[in-house]
Write a protein that holds these residues in place. Structure first.
Motif: not given
Length: 559
Positions: A447, A451-454, A459, A489
């Motif tokens: 990443k 803090s990114a979700q994906i 993933s 996403q």
């Protein structure tokens, strides 16, 4: 742009056409775009919609004058040679695209690299960037190979007679058998059994032929053929022409480096293999140097999601690249466990042709991963540890050593199916393994922002292995990215390396500057210990596992 009369026979006269990227006031690195003139299909009719473009699509990227004839490939070779001869430290970096790349997408990708290096690498009169386009066909997009419907028509039209007969007969029998079984309920039991068996057999024959049509429509095997017979040979010819054209003093060499993606890695590894002189005494003695030809020296090799066999880094008779890989000064692999294109599409396609006895051996080099757990440097609680994993001591004492990469690599398919490289094949402890020549960037959990979700190419689940359910969700994320490239996403599991800020910087600058230059671009200074600590910390922040090749630094012996 109007074509000159000679343009009609371009493919017969020269294997490639060369264009020069436009420069603005800020650009000081020259860039060229080389287009193979091989066609997507072997037919040569001028009105054939499947002719491969020997001209560029995004003409505003290049120095093209509508009122003048395009310069010949020989004239452009002479121009490149002149620049190389005038440079005190000449270097060529060649970028090679992968499978199913359209001409327009390839040009945009090379233009992106050209603009990046001119913005971030301020070393005029040293580098020449070359984007190379070999004939690749996208299975879905409408391009010079036609629309999807046209491709389907071509697939049916080119079907061999025997398969055509079987398909027509099989479909006819299947349809009539189904009609009889559905609407004629007065049949005897024996007749029902007969038509049921007939329906199953005809359906089986038809499904086999439909599978062959689908495999053709995927264009994977067609691209493999083009890569071998056009992509490799045309690039070798380009380098050969430069080699005989450039005149340098005996003590001066041109460093030749490569950036390649997916099937483009197959092209470049075969090119390196051909360029290596098998009659060189140093090569025979297994101590080849980097010099090839009259003026070139192999520099850096950057393989991104390589669609080549895992055997490329395994010891043994089957490794056909072992001696030529030794010639490269530095070599890098960018990989990730969630690469759907390699894990699903490529392995399924190569199942028909690759001589492997087990499923694990059939995986591609881009499926290689760094062991998440049970390393000697693991943190407490089995939390995945990022950064440079193969440092001998986790506390980074002043005296350090780098373990062999071979001991830290594996192929993971699930929680229950993962094999270490050392479990796949036997090795000799005293011999340098091909795997130890590479530096690996495992971007499975990468990443740019923690803090990114994906993640960028997966993933980023921070798990020991991605299971079946995770792959389903990852596939949906990949589809979202394909539909909307800006979807937060969405995940591009195969080419996302070129979209992440840190991974893009690493790929481009490792190819142009090498490892030490890349460290300087990260503002990493100091002695070796300080540099390796700072670099490891940078990779930890991005959740990237790195296996550093021992030859990057001079190993130190521990007390």
């Amino acid at each position: 742009m109007t074509n000159s009369p000679d343009k009609k026979n371009l493919a017969d006269n020269q294997p490639y056409q060369i264009y020069e990227f436009k420069k603005n006031n800020q650009e000081n690195i020259s860039g060229y775009f080389v287009v193979s003139t091989a066609k997507l299909n072997v037919e040569t009719e001028e009105n054939n919609s499947n002719n491969y473009l020997s001209t560029v699509v995004n003409q505003n990227f290049f120095n093209i004058n509508d009122r003048q004839a395009e310069p010949s490939a020989k004239e452009m070779i002479d121009k490149i040679a002149e620049s190389l001869q005038s440079s005190p430290e000449p270097e060529i970096i060649i970028n090679i695209h992968g499978y199913s790349s359209t001409p327009s997408d390839t040009e945009k990708g090379c233009k992106k690299i050209y603009e990046y290096v001119n913005t971030h690498i301020q070393q005029p009169n040293k580098y020449i960037f070359i984007g190379y386009r070999w004939p690749s066909e996208n299975p879905i997009k409408t391009d010079e190979s036609g629309s999807f419907g046209q491709k389907l028509i071509n697939a049916l039209y080119s079907l061999p007679i025997l398969l055509t007969i079987n398909l027509v007969v099989g479909l006819t029998i299947s349809i009539w058998s189904a009609i009889v079984l559905l609407f004629l309920d007065i049949l005897s039991n024996s007749a029902v059994h007969f038509f049921t068996v007939l329906l199953i057999l005809s359906g089986f024959v038809s499904s086999i032929i439909f599978t062959l049509i689908i495999l053709r429509m995927s264009t994977y095997f067609r691209d493999t053929y083009r890569a071998i017979n056009y992509g490799v040979t045309d690039l070798v010819e380009l380098i050969r022409q430069l080699d005989v054209t450039v005149k340098l003093p005996a003590n001066k060499r041109i460093k030749l480096s490569f950036i390649s993606h997916s099937m483009g890695c197959f092209v470049v590894t075969d090119v390196i293999r051909i360029l290596s002189d098998i009659f060189d005494v140093k090569s025979i003695n297994k101590e080849p140097d980097s010099d090839i030809g009259n003026v070139f020296r192999l520099g850096r090799l950057v393989l991104v999601a390589p669609d080549v066999p895992v055997e490329t880094i395994l010891p043994g008779r089957a490794n056909f690249l072992r001696s030529s890989l030794r010639r490269c000064e530095e070599a890098y692999i960018f990989c990730n466990e969630g690469d759907l294109a390699l894990r699903l599409t490529s392995t399924a396609a190569n199942y028909f042709s690759f001589p492997a006895r087990t499923r694990i051996s059939g995986y591609r080099l881009g499926n290689i991963t760094v062991k998440h757990f049970n390393n000697k440097n693991d943190t407490v609680g089995h939390t995945p540890r990022y950064g440079v994993v193969n440092l001998y001591k986790q506390d980074y004492d002043k005296d350090y050593t780098l373990d062999k990469p071979y001991n830290y690599l594996e192929i993971r398919s699930s929680n229950s199916e993962h094999r270490k490289l050392e479990e796949i094949t036997e090795i000799s402890e005293n011999e340098v393994q091909p795997a130890d020549l590479f530096t690996y960037f495992d971007c499975t959990d990468y990443k740019d922002d923690r803090s990114a979700q994906i993640g960028i190419v997966s993933s980023a689940l921070e798990k020991p292995a991605i299971n079946f359910g995770n792959y389903i969700l990852l596939t949906l994320a990949f589809i979202r990215k394909s539909i909307n490239n800006t979807d937060p996403q969405g995940v591009d599991t195969h080419t996302g390396y070129f979209q992440g800020a840190f991974s893009q910087k690493a790929i481009y600058e490792l190819a142009f500057l090498g490892f030490q230059g890349f460290l300087k671009s990260l503002s990493i200074e100091g002695d070796e210990e300080a540099q390796i600590r700072a670099f490891s910390q940078k990779c930890q922040e991005k959740q990237i596992q790195v296996i550093l090749a021992p030859q990057i630094y001079q190993q130190k012996t521990q007390d």
